[in-house]
Design a protein around this motif. Sequence first.
Motif, PDB file in Angstrom:
ATOM      1  N   HIS A  72       0.839  -1.203   0.000  1.00 22.59           N
ATOM      2  CA  HIS A  72       0.000   0.000   0.000  1.00 22.59           C
ATOM      3  C   HIS A  72       0.878   1.258   0.000  1.00 22.59           C
ATOM      4  CE1 HIS A  72      -3.695   2.206   0.587  1.00 22.59           C
ATOM      5  NE2 HIS A  72      -3.087   2.905   1.521  1.00 22.59           N
ATOM      6  N   ARG A  73       1.909   1.268   0.849  1.00 20.37           N
ATOM      7  CA  ARG A  73       2.828   2.410   0.911  1.00 20.37           C
ATOM      8  C   ARG A  73       3.494   2.645  -0.441  1.00 20.37           C
ATOM      9  NH1 ARG A  73       8.494   1.500   3.505  1.00 20.37           N
ATOM     10  NH2 ARG A  73       8.643   0.503   1.472  1.00 20.37           N
ATOM     11  N   ASP A  74       3.983   1.584  -1.056  1.00 17.30           N
ATOM     12  CA  ASP A  74       4.700   1.707  -2.317  1.00 17.30           C
ATOM     13  C   ASP A  74       3.783   2.174  -3.446  1.00 17.30           C
ATOM     14  OD1 ASP A  74       6.828   0.854  -0.816  1.00 17.30           O
ATOM     15  OD2 ASP A  74       7.070  -1.067  -1.844  1.00 17.30           O
ATOM     16  N   LEU A  85      10.441  14.418  -4.414  1.00 21.87           N
ATOM     17  CA  LEU A  85       9.500  13.551  -3.701  1.00 21.87           C
ATOM     18  C   LEU A  85      10.019  13.245  -2.304  1.00 21.87           C
ATOM     19  CD1 LEU A  85       6.985  11.789  -3.446  1.00 21.87           C
ATOM     20  CD2 LEU A  85       8.247   9.958  -4.612  1.00 21.87           C
ATOM     21  N   SER A  86      11.298  12.929  -2.198  1.00 19.25           N
ATOM     22  CA  SER A  86      11.895  12.615  -0.902  1.00 19.25           C
ATOM     23  C   SER A  86      11.748  13.798   0.070  1.00 19.25           C
ATOM     24  CB  SER A  86      13.366  12.255  -1.079  1.00 19.25           C
ATOM     25  OG  SER A  86      13.946  11.931   0.158  1.00 19.25           O
ATOM     26  N   ASP A  87      12.059  14.992  -0.409  1.00 18.70           N
ATOM     27  CA  ASP A  87      11.934  16.182   0.438  1.00 18.70           C
ATOM     28  C   ASP A  87      10.477  16.446   0.823  1.00 18.70           C
ATOM     29  OD1 ASP A  87      14.667  16.527   0.261  1.00 18.70           O
ATOM     30  OD2 ASP A  87      14.553  18.175  -1.206  1.00 18.70           O
ATOM     31  N   GLN A 133      16.024   4.316  -1.273  1.00 19.65           N
ATOM     32  CA  GLN A 133      14.974   3.297  -1.294  1.00 19.65           C
ATOM     33  C   GLN A 133      13.821   3.733  -2.200  1.00 19.65           C
ATOM     34  OE1 GLN A 133      13.329   2.301   2.525  1.00 19.65           O
ATOM     35  NE2 GLN A 133      12.313   0.471   1.761  1.00 19.65           N
ATOM     36  N   LEU A 134      13.533   5.041  -2.232  1.00 19.97           N
ATOM     37  CA  LEU A 134      12.499   5.553  -3.124  1.00 19.97           C
ATOM     38  C   LEU A 134      12.836   5.213  -4.580  1.00 19.97           C
ATOM     39  CD1 LEU A 134      11.624   9.121  -1.808  1.00 19.97           C
ATOM     40  CD2 LEU A 134      10.090   7.172  -2.005  1.00 19.97           C
ATOM     41  N   ILE A 139       6.730   0.102   9.109  1.00 17.22           N
ATOM     42  CA  ILE A 139       7.732  -0.152   8.079  1.00 17.22           C
ATOM     43  C   ILE A 139       8.564   1.081   7.741  1.00 17.22           C
ATOM     44  CG2 ILE A 139       6.603  -2.128   7.027  1.00 17.22           C
ATOM     45  CD1 ILE A 139       5.371  -0.227   4.983  1.00 17.22           C
ATOM     46  N   GLY A 140       8.194   2.219   8.238  1.00 20.14           N
ATOM     47  CA  GLY A 140       9.005   3.411   8.057  1.00 20.14           C
ATOM     48  C   GLY A 140       8.779   4.146   6.744  1.00 20.14           C
ATOM     49  N   ILE A 141       9.329   5.330   6.715  1.00 17.80           N
ATOM     50  CA  ILE A 141       9.290   6.198   5.540  1.00 17.80           C
ATOM     51  C   ILE A 141      10.597   5.978   4.784  1.00 17.80           C
ATOM     52  CG2 ILE A 141       9.212   8.597   4.758  1.00 17.80           C
ATOM     53  CD1 ILE A 141       6.626   7.750   6.102  1.00 17.80           C
TER      54      ILE A 141
END
Length: 129
Positions: free
Chosen positions: A50-52, A71-73, A122-123, A115-117
């Motif tokens: 779901h997160r992905d 996106l990361s920021d 990893q993104l 599961i963390g951000i």
Amino acid sequence: MNAGTEGAVRAALALAAAYQMNGCVLGAQVQRDILAEVWIITDRAEAKRHRDAALCRAFDLLGRSTPVRVLSDSLQRFSTDIWPIWSQSAQAPAGATPLSRALFEVCTAAHAGAIGIPAERQLRRILGL
């Protein structure tokens, strides 16, 4: 059930069978512990999917030509500034932007599955870049 979930269930059942083959009787608590571990693994796998998926939607909303760093920021800012305020809600507020809604789903899934951000590296893997 996906391959990862099936693997977790098979591993738990193999563990139970190994106990029994060695003459051990599985007490009720051991059985509950094994089932709890299967559910944790299953819930984490579902939360990760779901997160992905929400991360991919967020990236699509930004435009796939946008650097992943953007996106990361955005995700880091959202998770530290907005998520703590919205975290008690079942869904993003009605006036939220589509990007904020997607980031809300990312944070909701990450929190639910513990599961963390994901960080930028990893993104890139999640987004297939």
